[in-house]
Structures are given as structure tokens and as C-alpha cells.
Design a protein around this motif. Structure first.
Motif, PDB file in Angstrom:
ATOM      1  N   ASP A   9       9.196 -62.557  79.483  1.00 48.68           N
ATOM      2  CA  ASP A   9       9.991 -63.166  78.466  1.00 48.68           C
ATOM      3  C   ASP A   9       9.335 -62.820  76.990  1.00 48.68           C
ATOM      4  N   PHE A  10       8.148 -62.295  76.926  1.00 47.18           N
ATOM      5  CA  PHE A  10       7.777 -61.799  75.580  1.00 47.18           C
ATOM      6  C   PHE A  10       8.522 -60.481  75.096  1.00 47.18           C
ATOM      7  N   LYS A  11       8.919 -59.644  76.199  1.00 48.15           N
ATOM      8  CA  LYS A  11       9.417 -58.467  76.032  1.00 48.15           C
ATOM      9  C   LYS A  11      11.063 -58.782  75.591  1.00 48.15           C
ATOM     10  N   ARG A  12      11.668 -59.898  76.263  1.00 48.04           N
ATOM     11  CA  ARG A  12      12.910 -60.185  75.840  1.00 48.04           C
ATOM     12  C   ARG A  12      12.845 -60.914  74.486  1.00 48.04           C
ATOM     13  N   LEU A  14      10.905 -59.734  72.176  1.00 50.49           N
ATOM     14  CA  LEU A  14      11.038 -59.004  71.034  1.00 50.49           C
ATOM     15  C   LEU A  14      11.970 -58.024  70.953  1.00 50.49           C
ATOM     16  N   LEU A  15      12.676 -57.961  71.844  1.00 49.15           N
ATOM     17  CA  LEU A  15      14.209 -57.288  72.011  1.00 49.15           C
ATOM     18  C   LEU A  15      15.272 -57.900  71.210  1.00 49.15           C
ATOM     19  N   LEU A  16      15.274 -59.210  71.632  1.00 47.12           N
ATOM     20  CA  LEU A  16      16.646 -60.106  71.086  1.00 47.12           C
ATOM     21  C   LEU A  16      16.293 -60.923  69.793  1.00 47.12           C
ATOM     22  N   GLU A  17      15.014 -61.315  69.645  1.00 51.20           N
ATOM     23  CA  GLU A  17      14.789 -61.964  68.635  1.00 51.20           C
ATOM     24  C   GLU A  17      14.303 -61.177  67.275  1.00 51.20           C
ATOM     25  N   ARG A  18      13.339 -60.245  67.546  1.00 50.33           N
ATOM     26  CA  ARG A  18      12.860 -59.485  66.737  1.00 50.33           C
ATOM     27  C   ARG A  18      13.815 -57.997  66.659  1.00 50.33           C
ATOM     28  N   SER A  19      14.562 -57.612  67.618  1.00 46.40           N
ATOM     29  CA  SER A  19      15.254 -56.316  67.398  1.00 46.40           C
ATOM     30  C   SER A  19      14.438 -55.295  67.161  1.00 46.40           C
ATOM     31  N   LEU A  20      13.229 -55.074  67.952  1.00 50.38           N
ATOM     32  CA  LEU A  20      12.418 -54.098  67.834  1.00 50.38           C
ATOM     33  C   LEU A  20      12.914 -52.718  68.626  1.00 50.38           C
ATOM     34  N   ALA A  21      12.440 -51.801  68.182  1.00 51.37           N
ATOM     35  CA  ALA A  21      12.674 -50.384  68.886  1.00 51.37           C
ATOM     36  C   ALA A  21      11.853 -50.253  70.249  1.00 51.37           C
ATOM     37  N   ASP A  22      12.140 -49.483  71.165  1.00 58.82           N
ATOM     38  CA  ASP A  22      11.363 -49.666  72.524  1.00 58.82           C
ATOM     39  C   ASP A  22      10.066 -49.150  72.215  1.00 58.82           C
ATOM     40  N   ASN A  23       9.708 -48.193  71.160  1.00 58.12           N
ATOM     41  CA  ASN A  23       8.221 -47.788  71.112  1.00 58.12           C
ATOM     42  C   ASN A  23       7.553 -49.006  70.503  1.00 58.12           C
ATOM     43  N   GLY A 172      13.657 -50.886  64.242  1.00 59.70           N
ATOM     44  CA  GLY A 172      14.470 -52.269  64.421  1.00 59.70           C
ATOM     45  C   GLY A 172      16.028 -52.115  64.455  1.00 59.70           C
ATOM     46  N   ASN A 173      16.221 -50.825  64.603  1.00 60.13           N
ATOM     47  CA  ASN A 173      17.715 -50.691  64.947  1.00 60.13           C
ATOM     48  C   ASN A 173      18.665 -50.905  63.669  1.00 60.13           C
ATOM     49  N   LYS A 174      17.664 -50.833  62.635  1.00 67.35           N
ATOM     50  CA  LYS A 174      18.593 -51.048  61.275  1.00 67.35           C
ATOM     51  C   LYS A 174      18.925 -49.890  60.586  1.00 67.35           C
ATOM     52  N   GLU A 175      20.042 -49.923  60.283  1.00 69.17           N
ATOM     53  CA  GLU A 175      20.906 -48.632  59.909  1.00 69.17           C
ATOM     54  C   GLU A 175      20.835 -48.591  58.335  1.00 69.17           C
ATOM     55  N   ARG A 176      20.920 -47.453  57.747  1.00 68.29           N
ATOM     56  CA  ARG A 176      20.660 -47.315  56.375  1.00 68.29           C
ATOM     57  C   ARG A 176      21.471 -45.844  56.142  1.00 68.29           C
ATOM     58  N   LEU A 177      22.049 -45.962  54.828  1.00 62.53           N
ATOM     59  CA  LEU A 177      22.494 -44.555  54.305  1.00 62.53           C
ATOM     60  C   LEU A 177      21.644 -43.776  53.707  1.00 62.53           C
ATOM     61  N   VAL A 178      21.617 -42.585  53.847  1.00 62.97           N
ATOM     62  CA  VAL A 178      20.652 -41.728  53.313  1.00 62.97           C
ATOM     63  C   VAL A 178      21.478 -40.529  52.450  1.00 62.97           C
ATOM     64  N   PRO A 179      21.163 -40.094  51.242  1.00 63.63           N
ATOM     65  CA  PRO A 179      21.782 -38.975  50.810  1.00 63.63           C
ATOM     66  C   PRO A 179      21.300 -37.582  51.371  1.00 63.63           C
ATOM     67  N   ILE A 180      22.176 -36.553  51.320  1.00 59.92           N
ATOM     68  CA  ILE A 180      21.705 -35.362  52.158  1.00 59.92           C
ATOM     69  C   ILE A 180      22.016 -34.235  51.233  1.00 59.92           C
ATOM     70  N   GLY A 181      20.891 -33.320  50.753  1.00 56.38           N
ATOM     71  CA  GLY A 181      21.225 -32.351  49.764  1.00 56.38           C
ATOM     72  C   GLY A 181      22.107 -31.223  50.459  1.00 56.38           C
ATOM     73  N   LEU A 182      22.617 -30.321  49.409  1.00 56.87           N
ATOM     74  CA  LEU A 182      23.394 -29.255  49.743  1.00 56.87           C
ATOM     75  C   LEU A 182      22.843 -28.264  50.357  1.00 56.87           C
ATOM     76  N   GLN A 183      21.686 -27.979  50.393  1.00 54.25           N
ATOM     77  CA  GLN A 183      20.812 -27.088  51.164  1.00 54.25           C
ATOM     78  C   GLN A 183      20.849 -27.407  52.772  1.00 54.25           C
ATOM     79  N   ALA A 184      20.630 -28.757  52.916  1.00 56.82           N
ATOM     80  CA  ALA A 184      20.467 -29.306  54.238  1.00 56.82           C
ATOM     81  C   ALA A 184      21.839 -29.339  54.848  1.00 56.82           C
TER      82      ALA A 184
END
Length: 297
Positions: A9-12, A14-23, A172-184
């Protein structure tokens, strides 16, 4: 209360209520398994554990020589578990509520200077099949400040190179936008258009950016090994990992005068206090400048 059911139940939770990653979920479960071992020694169920029992539990754990950081993380896991019991099992009294975490001295992360980063990237053997892939990996770790888990899970569908942005999935499966430089962007496009297109790709792995020789997405361990091998190749004595490039990305931005809030957003830190550690690195840098160049130093 039956432990096996509680852990499920605790695993469930953490996954559903806290949206944590597997690690993160596994770390919390390991913390609670330590508590289970101790509570079974006392022959007490978790709802019958008192504050004194839990204080003795942490004394028992400390006897194994754990660090203050491990102690603090374990306490956080146990507090989360009892919070779960209050919500899901209507536990009335929280015995861990009054237990304080140890005071931690924040450790400054190791960073690389630009010459060291250039040396590591230059040490990559581009004549090998995986050479350009490895170069793109290091350019992205340093150029975007990615966590290694974010790098290995990066999807082609989340690359917006014309707009110089990528979308990453962080903790926590949170998405974000990250700028990427021209070299990369340059080396990433070379890898995608000239190397990756010739690979046989496993079914279901087509959208992952970085692939191994078998056509599946890279593991975190493979990136660690890559960086360790390059460090040995150039004789670098610092202990480094993929996260060192993330620290270097952030500290170089702060040293250059970047706004701390912007760095926080790029790193995906929930709290600005986590990002503020890089201002201390900047202070150390300024001190080294005084020591090196001031006539009265």
C-alpha cells in the motif's frame, strides 16, 4: 497491521499520490524495511511504536556507522511512512513527528573547469562507432545540466532543436523545458543524422535518443563507465560522475552572473535553497582569485 500489505500500500501511495520515480520509491521502501526489521525485533507493529521506540531505532541504525546524510534520509523516509499511515490507516498519533533530523553541513559538490571538460571531450575516440554518440552525451550533460536519468530517458519526440529547447522528464515525472546550446545541438544532430540512422533499433526503443550497440536505450551505469574511462585516460585525479557535469553547468552559469532563479528552473530544483549551493562555489572561486592575484594575499 501486516507488514507485507503495508509495504504494498505504501508503494502504491508513493507512486500514485506522490508521483515519485522508481529509484525514489525503492529508497523509501528500503528505509521502511529497516524499520520493519527493528519493529519485529521488538515484536511491535508500526502503529504500536512509540516515540521512544523510534528514537532507539535511530540509535540502533547509527551504531552501524551510517553518515548524517543517510540518517537524515532514513528519517525522512520513516516520516513519510507514518504520514501515509495517518492518511490511509487513520493512525491517530504520529510517533515520529517530534524527532528532529541531524544538522547537516552542506558539502560543496566537485566541479570541473572548462579546460578539464574540454580535455575529457577531446579524449573521446571518434574513430569508434560510439564516438560521436559519446561526444553528444558529454556536450548535453554539460550544455544542458541534465541528470543522468534525464539523459538516458531523453526522447527524440521531445527535441525542439530549431527552437533551441528540449523537454526532459525529471524527478517525480515532472517535465520541464531546458535550453540547449549550439555546440550541443551540433554534435547531437551529427550523431542522429550520421550515426544513429544506421543502427538496427529494438522494437519499442525507437524514440530514445541515445542507444547502445544492441539498439536499446543506454543505462545509467554505461554513462558512469564512459566518464570514468575518459577521466582515467586523461589522468584526471578528481572523483567525477555524470552529475559532476551538472554541477559544473550550474556553477559556471552562476560564476558568469546568471540569475539564480533561471538556473533553478533549468536544473529543475523545487527549492531555490538547493540551487543556492552554487553561490558558495562562486565565493570559493572569488577567494582563489584574491589569493592568486592580490599583492597582499
Amino acid at each position: 497491521m501486516e507488514w507485507e500489505q503495508l509495504l504494498k500500500d505504501f508503494k502504491r501511495f508513493l507512486l500514485l499520490e506522490r508521483s515519485l520515480a522508481d529509484n525514489s520509491i525503492q529508497s523509501y521502501l528500503n528505509d521502511v524495511r529497516h524499520l520493519r526489521t527493528y519493529s519485529e525485533m521488538l515484536m511491535r507493529s508500526p502503529d504500536k511504536m512509540t516515540t521512544k521506540n523510534l528514537q532507539d531505532f535511530f540509535i540502533w541504525v547509527d551504531s552501524f556507522g551510517i553518515s548524517q546524510y543517510t540518517h537524515a534520509r532514513l528519517l525522512s523516509g520513516v516520516k513519510t511512512f507514518y504520514h501515509f499511515l495517518q492518511i490511509e490507516y487513520a493512525l491517530e498519533l504520529n510517533p515520529v513527528e517530534l524527532i528532529e533530523a541531524p544538522r547537516l553541513q552542506r558539502k560543496l559538490p566537485s566541479v570541473l573547469n572548462i579546460d578539464e571538460i574540454d580535455a575529457l571531450i577531446s579524449a573521446i575516440d571518434l574513430s569508434k562507432a560510439e564516438g560521436m554518440r559519446n561526444k553528444a552525451i558529454l556536450e548535453m550533460l554539460y550544455g544542458c545540466g541534465l541528470r543522468v536519468s534525464e539523459l538516458v530517458n531523453l526522447k527524440i519526440s521531445n527535441l525542439h532543436l530549431d527552437d533551441e529547447f528540449i523537454k526532459v522528464e525529471g524527478k517525480g515525472n515532472k517535465e520541464r523545458l531546458v535550453p540547449i546550446g549550439l555546440q550541443a545541438i551540433k554534435y547531437l544532430q551529427i550523431y542522429l543524422n550520421e550515426n544513429r540512422v544506421h543502427q538496427a533499433i529494438k522494437s519499442g526503443e525507437e524514440d530514445f535518443v541515445f542507444l547502445n550497440r544492441r539498439g536499446a536505450h543506454l543505462s545509467r551505469v554505461m554513462v558512469f563507465i564512459l566518464i570514468k574511462d575518459l577521466a582515467n585516460k586523461i589522468g584526471l585525479t578528481k572523483e567525477i560522475s555524470p552529475h559532476t557535469f551538472r554541477h559544473s553547468f550550474a556553477s559556471h552559469l552562476v560564476e558568469g552572473g546568471a540569475d539564480l532563479r533561471a538556473v533553478q528552473d533549468m536544473l529543475g530544483h523545487e527549492s531555490i535553497s538547493t540551487t543556492e549551493i552554487y553561490t558558495h562555489i562562486d565565493t570559493d572561486y572569488l577567494q582563489s582569485v584574491i589569493t592568486q592575484y592580490h599583492p597582499r594575499s
